[in-house]
Design a protein around this motif. Sequence first.
Motif, PDB file in Angstrom:
ATOM      1  N   LYS A   1       0.848  -1.187   0.000  1.00 44.68           N
ATOM      2  CA  LYS A   1       0.000   0.000   0.000  1.00 44.68           C
ATOM      3  C   LYS A   1       0.887   1.241   0.000  1.00 44.68           C
ATOM      4  O   LYS A   1       1.689   1.427   0.911  1.00 44.68           O
TER       5      LYS A   1
ATOM      6  N   ARG B   1     -14.222   8.094   4.081  1.00 45.00           N
ATOM      7  CA  ARG B   1     -14.613   6.938   3.291  1.00 45.00           C
ATOM      8  C   ARG B   1     -13.611   6.702   2.165  1.00 45.00           C
ATOM      9  O   ARG B   1     -12.946   7.601   1.709  1.00 45.00           O
ATOM     10  N   GLY B   2     -13.550   5.478   1.748  1.00 42.00           N
ATOM     11  CA  GLY B   2     -12.683   5.132   0.625  1.00 42.00           C
ATOM     12  C   GLY B   2     -11.246   4.894   1.047  1.00 42.00           C
ATOM     13  O   GLY B   2     -10.846   5.164   2.176  1.00 42.00           O
ATOM     14  N   LYS B   3     -10.484   4.383   0.113  1.00 42.78           N
ATOM     15  CA  LYS B   3      -9.077   4.080   0.356  1.00 42.78           C
ATOM     16  C   LYS B   3      -8.224   5.332   0.180  1.00 42.78           C
ATOM     17  O   LYS B   3      -8.506   6.167  -0.667  1.00 42.78           O
ATOM     18  N   ARG B   4      -7.209   5.411   1.001  1.00 40.75           N
ATOM     19  CA  ARG B   4      -6.268   6.525   0.908  1.00 40.75           C
ATOM     20  C   ARG B   4      -4.917   6.068   0.335  1.00 40.75           C
ATOM     21  O   ARG B   4      -3.947   6.816   0.360  1.00 40.75           O
ATOM     22  N   HIS B   5      -4.866   4.824  -0.130  1.00 42.38           N
ATOM     23  CA  HIS B   5      -3.605   4.306  -0.650  1.00 42.38           C
ATOM     24  C   HIS B   5      -3.760   3.873  -2.111  1.00 42.38           C
ATOM     25  O   HIS B   5      -4.875   3.698  -2.606  1.00 42.38           O
ATOM     26  N   THR B   6      -2.613   3.717  -2.751  1.00 42.19           N
ATOM     27  CA  THR B   6      -2.566   3.144  -4.095  1.00 42.19           C
ATOM     28  C   THR B   6      -1.881   1.789  -4.001  1.00 42.19           C
ATOM     29  O   THR B   6      -0.772   1.702  -3.466  1.00 42.19           O
ATOM     30  N   PRO B   7      -2.520   0.730  -4.470  1.00 35.60           N
ATOM     31  CA  PRO B   7      -1.873  -0.590  -4.389  1.00 35.60           C
ATOM     32  C   PRO B   7      -0.720  -0.714  -5.392  1.00 35.60           C
ATOM     33  O   PRO B   7      -0.837  -0.277  -6.534  1.00 35.60           O
TER      34      PRO B   7
ATOM     35  N   GLU C   1      -6.454   6.082   7.349  1.00 30.63           N
ATOM     36  CA  GLU C   1      -7.065   4.867   6.812  1.00 30.63           C
ATOM     37  C   GLU C   1      -7.142   3.782   7.886  1.00 30.63           C
ATOM     38  O   GLU C   1      -8.140   3.079   7.999  1.00 30.63           O
TER      39      GLU C   1
ATOM     40  N   TYR D   1       1.190   5.300   0.145  1.00 30.87           N
ATOM     41  CA  TYR D   1       0.468   6.483   0.620  1.00 30.87           C
ATOM     42  C   TYR D   1       1.192   7.744   0.191  1.00 30.87           C
ATOM     43  O   TYR D   1       2.428   7.784   0.178  1.00 30.87           O
TER      44      TYR D   1
ATOM     45  N   ASP E   1      -2.054   9.882   5.820  1.00 28.83           N
ATOM     46  CA  ASP E   1      -3.062   9.082   5.121  1.00 28.83           C
ATOM     47  C   ASP E   1      -3.087   7.656   5.647  1.00 28.83           C
ATOM     48  O   ASP E   1      -4.150   7.029   5.757  1.00 28.83           O
ATOM     49  N   ARG E   2      -1.913   7.119   5.982  1.00 32.25           N
ATOM     50  CA  ARG E   2      -1.832   5.765   6.527  1.00 32.25           C
ATOM     51  C   ARG E   2      -2.579   5.687   7.861  1.00 32.25           C
ATOM     52  O   ARG E   2      -3.338   4.752   8.122  1.00 32.25           O
TER      53      ARG E   2
END
Length: 431
Positions: free
Chosen positions: A18, A35-41, A29, A20, A25-26
Amino acid sequence: MEDDKIAIRVKNLEKVYKLYNKPSDRVKEALGFGRGKRHTPHHALSGINLTINKGETVGIIGTNGSGKSTILKIITGVLNPTSGEVEVNGRISALLELGAGFNMEYNGIENIYLNGTMIGFTEKEIDEKLNDILEFADIGEYVYQPVKTYSSGMFVRLAFAVAINIEPEILIVDEALSVGDVFFQAKCYHKFEEFKQMGKTIVFVSHDLSSISKYCDRVVLLNQGVKLGEGEPKEMIDAYKQVLVGQYTIADSDGESLLDDEQLRKLAAGGGKSADKSKAANVNPELLEYGSKKAVITEYYITDEKGLKTTAIIKGNSFSIHMKVEIAQDIAAPVFAFTIKNIKGTEITGTNTMFEKAFLDSVKAGDVKEITFTQEMNLQGGEYLLSLGVTGYEGDDFTVYHRLYDVLNLTVISDKDTVGFYDMNSAIEVK
């Protein structure tokens, strides 16, 4: 292949990190704020399948970020996979990172016992192996000093001596041999030969393609976390060189791609990256940047002999270093420069426009200069760091307008390494 002949088996291995934009942001989350993801996979490994048989020597090659070290760490238990299965049959000894498993405050002897105990040996068993370890390491009285005082060469000698003499059934090495001197490397590769004759399994990662070609029974090629192929060393090394220039394709006998849609998407995303320094591949996030900013380096990248952007160059080929500089104030005679260091911080080579007498003019505020240094790559295979700078003299005072230290990682791919930092490219005649 019968199960009792398999040393390592990997099925559908995935490793996702993940990423960030900022540390907060980590935390947000993790605490469920918003709401929603704060990371990029980030998919470090995507659906890797691999079987290594007992007694095989298998090399893993690929550019930086291809997942080579990640798969070794998962096999050895240093990392956990996101999904997939890993089966290991046999006692593993691993050299993954210089000093991994060493206590820097302990002396060499204490670290030998520490490492041996971690692997599962009793104190008595380590006693019996101690002389062999000390003889192989050959670091003299330094073995009684804290390892934090060791040079990197002594460090790797001791680490490899421990790994090689504890009688592993599977030996895993990740570039560690590139740190030792050439004579120690020869000693280690001789040990590789002994291991092969004893039917032990060896898995290693190296940018030294001559070693990959000479010692491996089979080679696995990774790129962008995807396994592109596996096969004879020459076949995979040739494929690797095609990957470096963006010309590698994978298809079956009917011309259909052997990769699924997601893997193809990942490979496509790996190319054509922006040269903007905030997005460029292999940019150091902790680079040192300073200067008066009367001139600013706004863009930089490396291209191969075909003009394709890359950070991996095949030894013997030409390559170019590009930098764009915006001039903020009038400057009498700016000097544009680059230097290349090894990963230990030693400056190996470099030049500038003053040395080369290539540009000795004044510049005006608002000017934009695009500088290209083109040369042949004669450094030995391995990892290097590129630094860029714009400097000059104001009166008698040397002035730094903008410097970017260790801004890009540069990988040199070699199928012939010689002694020292660079290749003399000798023409040899024997009568």
